[in-house]
Design a protein around this motif. Structure first.
Motif, PDB file in Angstrom:
ATOM      1  N   LYS A 471       0.937  -1.219   0.038  1.00 12.49           N
ATOM      2  CA  LYS A 471       0.084  -0.069  -0.100  1.00 12.49           C
ATOM      3  C   LYS A 471       0.820   1.304   0.124  1.00 12.49           C
ATOM      4  O   LYS A 471       0.621   2.265  -0.817  1.00 12.49           O
ATOM      5  N   THR A 472       1.888   1.038   0.788  1.00 11.07           N
ATOM      6  CA  THR A 472       2.736   2.375   0.861  1.00 11.07           C
ATOM      7  C   THR A 472       3.654   2.845  -0.285  1.00 11.07           C
ATOM      8  O   THR A 472       3.425   3.874  -0.940  1.00 11.07           O
ATOM      9  N   ASP A 473       3.688   1.514  -1.247  1.00 10.86           N
ATOM     10  CA  ASP A 473       4.183   1.649  -2.496  1.00 10.86           C
ATOM     11  C   ASP A 473       3.271   2.327  -3.518  1.00 10.86           C
ATOM     12  O   ASP A 473       3.932   3.017  -4.453  1.00 10.86           O
ATOM     13  N   PHE A 474       1.983   1.867  -3.613  1.00  8.56           N
ATOM     14  CA  PHE A 474       1.128   2.293  -4.218  1.00  8.56           C
ATOM     15  C   PHE A 474       1.268   3.841  -4.188  1.00  8.56           C
ATOM     16  O   PHE A 474       0.971   4.905  -5.010  1.00  8.56           O
ATOM     17  N   ASP A 475       0.927   4.405  -2.577  1.00  5.21           N
ATOM     18  CA  ASP A 475       0.962   5.935  -2.489  1.00  5.21           C
ATOM     19  C   ASP A 475       1.858   6.510  -3.220  1.00  5.21           C
ATOM     20  O   ASP A 475       1.916   7.499  -3.784  1.00  5.21           O
ATOM     21  N   GLU A 476       3.265   6.046  -2.912  1.00  2.00           N
ATOM     22  CA  GLU A 476       4.296   6.784  -3.439  1.00  2.00           C
ATOM     23  C   GLU A 476       4.361   6.632  -5.034  1.00  2.00           C
ATOM     24  O   GLU A 476       4.743   7.759  -5.717  1.00  2.00           O
ATOM     25  N   THR A 477       4.003   5.914  -5.543  1.00  2.00           N
ATOM     26  CA  THR A 477       4.047   5.601  -7.013  1.00  2.00           C
ATOM     27  C   THR A 477       2.781   6.570  -7.610  1.00  2.00           C
ATOM     28  O   THR A 477       2.917   7.299  -8.447  1.00  2.00           O
ATOM     29  N   LEU A 478       1.691   6.828  -6.750  1.00  2.00           N
ATOM     30  CA  LEU A 478       0.443   7.899  -7.369  1.00  2.00           C
ATOM     31  C   LEU A 478       1.200   9.298  -7.189  1.00  2.00           C
ATOM     32  O   LEU A 478       0.854  10.159  -8.173  1.00  2.00           O
ATOM     33  N   ASN A 479       2.031   9.463  -6.294  1.00  2.00           N
ATOM     34  CA  ASN A 479       2.672  10.997  -6.038  1.00  2.00           C
ATOM     35  C   ASN A 479       3.520  11.058  -7.223  1.00  2.00           C
ATOM     36  O   ASN A 479       3.629  12.388  -7.512  1.00  2.00           O
ATOM     37  N   VAL A 480       3.922  10.197  -8.054  1.00  2.00           N
ATOM     38  CA  VAL A 480       4.672  10.569  -9.216  1.00  2.00           C
ATOM     39  C   VAL A 480       4.063  10.253 -10.592  1.00  2.00           C
ATOM     40  O   VAL A 480       4.791  10.214 -11.517  1.00  2.00           O
ATOM     41  N   SER A 481       2.579  10.017 -10.346  1.00  2.00           N
ATOM     42  CA  SER A 481       1.882   9.631 -11.502  1.00  2.00           C
ATOM     43  C   SER A 481       1.009  11.024 -11.850  1.00  2.00           C
ATOM     44  O   SER A 481       0.611  11.888 -11.060  1.00  2.00           O
ATOM     45  N   GLN A 482       0.577  10.996 -13.019  1.00  2.00           N
ATOM     46  CA  GLN A 482      -0.249  11.930 -13.529  1.00  2.00           C
ATOM     47  C   GLN A 482      -1.806  11.531 -13.605  1.00  2.00           C
ATOM     48  O   GLN A 482      -1.976  10.562 -14.356  1.00  2.00           O
ATOM     49  N   GLU A 483      -2.580  12.193 -13.116  1.00  2.00           N
ATOM     50  CA  GLU A 483      -4.106  11.651 -13.110  1.00  2.00           C
ATOM     51  C   GLU A 483      -4.666  12.004 -14.383  1.00  2.00           C
ATOM     52  O   GLU A 483      -4.402  13.339 -14.782  1.00  2.00           O
ATOM     53  N   VAL A 484      -5.447  11.381 -14.819  1.00  2.00           N
ATOM     54  CA  VAL A 484      -6.304  11.532 -16.292  1.00  2.00           C
ATOM     55  C   VAL A 484      -7.682  11.728 -15.846  1.00  2.00           C
ATOM     56  O   VAL A 484      -8.499  10.556 -15.053  1.00  2.00           O
ATOM     57  N   THR A 485      -8.203  12.726 -16.076  1.00  2.00           N
ATOM     58  CA  THR A 485      -9.533  12.797 -16.014  1.00  2.00           C
ATOM     59  C   THR A 485     -10.442  13.091 -17.406  1.00  2.00           C
ATOM     60  O   THR A 485      -9.675  13.192 -17.971  1.00  2.00           O
ATOM     61  N   LEU A 486     -11.912  12.964 -17.146  1.00  2.00           N
ATOM     62  CA  LEU A 486     -12.610  13.105 -18.296  1.00  2.00           C
ATOM     63  C   LEU A 486     -12.442  14.413 -19.017  1.00  2.00           C
ATOM     64  O   LEU A 486     -12.512  14.652 -20.382  1.00  2.00           O
ATOM     65  N   SER A 487     -12.181  15.582 -18.091  1.00  2.00           N
ATOM     66  CA  SER A 487     -11.858  16.983 -18.767  1.00  2.00           C
ATOM     67  C   SER A 487     -10.484  16.950 -19.567  1.00  2.00           C
ATOM     68  O   SER A 487     -10.326  17.660 -20.403  1.00  2.00           O
TER      69      SER A 487
END
Length: 509
Positions: A471-487
């Motif tokens: 779970k910690t690794d997921f959180d750290e990976t999310l922090n360096v990832s770009q969220e894609v939204t519908l807009s």
């Protein structure tokens, strides 16, 4: 001269030309009639064969996504589709191969089920565990220790340490094996261990190593004392079964420690090479009785490939495993194509885990091309309020597959699924974590290749301490990832239509 002129005039007179044209026309009628008659018979036979294949496809116990592209092609190009289907899409195991598999499974199961039996009814089994035990034939194990690796570099370092400890045997099975720094360090240890009397077996996939290893490389390793096989040697158009590749990643050492996860043997997996930016991959090390499951998977596929049926497995299985104080259960399992595996175990396990999530469910996958059932499970979880987040690559390794992956974003985003792209490079990990309790780490991508056509493996972790590390690794990976939204999501209409068509044929890709 006059005789020649008269003959010339008669040969090219209107009467003779008309007569010759009538003869040609008559001949054409005869030929056309004959050809048409043959064509009618040919067309009739083609229709009958196509109808037979049509009813065969319709009545197969397969998901609609598999059937639809074949039915579309059957309508457009019946004979071509019939030929292609019979060669590539309808593999049948020979009676000899089926009997061999049954014997091997029975042989390994007697060891994996009699050793370190779980503590009966005192422990309540989850539905996820019961499903894998019933369908995959591999039970969950308690009192095991699991170590999680969030990078290929961490995995590699610990793998070398454990290989050095080997006293009896080293068994390795990988989809990709490539020469370079990673393999050289492993190879050097394997050669030394062979010389010290350790039994070393290695199996790599023939398609996975195309362009990486010479076709004869396994023979070189055999001369060094390593019992090496190429899995399913590729023979074009010989048999559709050769499309089913060994996508597993397994190392078992002395029956006491086992590794699995997304990491192959190649320098990009430890970031010695960076063809697609930073390579994000994960793996786990298992210590304890759950190693038996990985050992059984290796022996089954190795002996299937080596055409063995009566090997003595008793010497490989540890009679008494070390017990650890770690809580929870560890359940490694395998999956593969029909006819050797009757169910799509990997997909069903993903669905079961997603359905079990109550608060959150995070998924990491290099390819996001799920079928209808898996897509529905993801959307339903989001719609019932579960925080669903999926991490995919930002830099693709295959542009067409990446485009197909992105074309599936809008439908998931509309249901409330949150999607992120790993901006430093390429995500190759195949993972899921839910509710700080459940996790899966393995080799199974969210695409038809992995879910239907390949031999795969992985492990479900339930209540194991290292779930917190995941779970910690997921959180750290999310922090360096770009969220894609519908807009923010953009894809042109032509590209979207093209990818929609490609998604229709994804079961064949």
């Amino acid at each position: 001269m006059k005789l020649f002129q008269k003959l010339f005039q008669k040969l090219f007179s209107k009467t003779l030309i008309v007569f010759l044209l009538l003869l040609v026309q008559f001949a054409l009628i005869l030929v056309t009639t004959a050809v048409f008659e043959v064509f009618q018979w040919f067309q009739l036979i083609s229709i009958l064969i196509a109808l037979g294949v049509f009813f065969h496809i319709v009545n197969k116990k397969e998901c609609p996504e598999f059937k639809l592209p074949w039915l579309v092609l059957l309508f457009l190009l019946p004979l071509f589709t019939v030929s292609f289907y019979l060669i590539f899409a309808n593999p049948r195991a020979s009676k000899k191969d089926s009997l061999r598999l049954q014997m091997i499974e029975a042989n390994t199961r007697q060891y994996t089920h009699k050793l370190d039996e779980p503590d009966g009814d005192s422990r309540r089994k989850s539905g996820i565990e019961k499903y894998l035990e019933t369908v995959a034939g591999q039970r969950a194990h308690t009192a095991n220790r699991v170590t999680y690796y969030k990078t290929g570099e961490e995995f590699w370092r610990d793998l070398l340490v454990e290989l050095e400890k080997a006293e009896k045997y080293i068994f390795m099975e990988y989809f990709i094996l490539d020469c370079g720094k990673m393999w050289d360090s492993i190879h050097e240890i394997l050669v030394r261990k062979v010389q010290a009397g350790v039994e070393v077996r290695l199996m790599y996939d023939d398609i996975g190593t195309v362009g990486r290893l010479k076709s004869w490389y396994y023979r070189k390793l055999r001369k060094e004392g390593i019992h090496c096989y190429k899995f399913n040697t590729f023979r074009p158009v010989m048999s559709g079964i050769h499309n089913n590749r060994d996508h597993r990643k397994i190392t078992v050492i002395d029956g006491r420690v086992g590794f699995t996860g997304g990491i192959n043997i190649g320098d990009e997996y430890i970031n010695e090479q960076n063809p697609f930016g930073h390579w994000k991959d994960t793996a786990i090390k298992i210590e304890g009785s759950a190693v038996d499951n990985l050992l059984a998977l290796f022996l089954q596929l190795y002996d299937m490939n080596a055409k063995k049926t009566t090997e003595n497995y008793e010497k490989y299985f540890v009679t008494e495993h070390e017990k650890f104080d770690d809580a929870g259960t560890v359940q490694p399992f395998g999956d593969g194509p029909k006819p050797f595996y009757a169910e799509q175990i990997g997909e069903a396990n993903y669905i079961n885990m997603i359905n079990a999530a109550e608060r959150y469910c995070y998924i990491m996958t290099p390819y996001l091309i799920p079928d209808f059932n898996l897509t529905t499970a993801i959307r339903n979880a989001a719609l019932r309020g579960v925080d669903i987040r999926i991490i995919t690559p930002h830099i693709p390794d295959k542009k067409t597959i990446f485009a197909m992956t992105r074309s599936n974003y809008p439908y998931l985003l509309q249901a409330g699924v949150r999607i992120y792209e790993y901006t430093p490079g390429f995500v190759h990990a195949k993972m899921l974590v839910a509710d700080d309790r459940l996790a899966f780490v393995g080799t199974i991508n969210l695409d038809q290749r992995s879910l239907v056509h390949h031999y795969e493996c992985g492990a479900v972790l339930d209540g194991v301490p290292c779930v917190c590390d995941i779970k910690t690794d997921f959180d750290e990976t999310l922090n360096v990832s770009q969220e894609v939204t519908l807009s923010s999501f953009k894809m042109g209409k032509v590209a979207f239509i093209t990818n929609s068509i490609l998604n229709l044929f994804s079961p064949m890709l």
